[in-house]
Design a protein around this motif. Structure first.
Motif: not given
Length: 234
Positions: A63-87, A109-112
């Motif tokens: 879940p991504l909304n106004k209550h989600t912290s930047p740290e949580e958002v960054a963690d959400y991208l772990q599957p992508l970093l591990q080679g899985h497409a995300m939507g 974008q910052r993580k390229n």
């Protein structure tokens, strides 16, 4: 399919998938197992509309909304970093446009990491297209202040920009306050200023109409409970 963060537009209202979402998008969506979403329940409904055979229980939702912290958002991208497409799926229209999805895109974008926006309905773009106003220069301001004095001041400022910069000005209101917004615009703006009301875009009762303030004052449409975008120009 490329390993990327896919920005997945959804329907505006109850419009049929086939009317506004390309078949290519549906192929991509059916292949993704990890979704960052504004609302889990509506995202599940959308995915079932895209593919009735999709196994929702096998998917991961973040879940991504106004209550989600930047740290949580960054963690959400772990599957992508591990080679899985995300939507990324927003509540309506295109992710990252007047939407918290922009936060996760910025981190990607910052993580390229590769970001792929897909084609779909944007009420902002469609309303500009249908208004007859300046499509070379326009600005979307989201929600205007609720407090009356501040709202009056803001509407006057936006109208001044119309005449000073020849720039189309767009803004929205929650559906249950649309009528009050319309009344305020008609009270505050000059008679010759043009107002376009774009409501229920792409839906069955779509309404996109441009008139001068003076013309609108003769007859007010009923906008209650309808998703609207208001556009002013000269």
């Amino acid at each position: 399919m490329e390993i990327a963060l896919y920005l997945l537009p959804v329907t505006l209202g109850d419009t049929s998938i086939e009317k506004v979402i390309p078949a290519y998008n549906r192929e991509i969506i059916s292949s993704i197992r990890h979704f960052i979403v504004e609302d889990v329940r509506s995202a599940r409904r959308f995915l079932k509309k895209v593919d009735k055979d999709i196994e929702i229980e096998e998917l991961s939702f973040y879940p991504l909304n106004k209550h989600t912290s930047p740290e949580e958002v960054a963690d959400y991208l772990q599957p992508l970093l591990q080679g899985h497409a995300m939507g990324v799926i927003s509540e309506a229209g295109c992710p990252a446009i007047a939407d918290p999805g922009a936060d996760v895109v910025a981190i990607a974008q910052r993580k390229n990491l590769k970001v792929i926006p897909l084609v779909g309905p944007s009420s902002i773009i469609l309303s500009v297209m249908g208004s007859g106003f300046n499509g070379q220069s326009f600005a979307f301001h989201g929600y205007l202040p609720i407090e009356q004095a501040e709202r009056t001041k803001r509407i006057k400022e936006l109208e001044q920009r119309v005449y000073a910069e020849c720039q189309t000005q767009l803004f929205i209101e929650t559906p249950y306050r649309n009528q009050r917004m319309l009344e305020d615009i008609l009270k505050i703006c000059k008679p010759q200023t043009k107002l376009c009301i774009a409501a229920n875009i792409t839906c069955e009762e779509e309404f996109i109409k441009t008139k001068s303030i003076a013309e609108w004052r003769k007859h007010l449409p009923d906008l209650s409970k309808k998703p609207c975008i208001f556009l002013i120009y000269k």
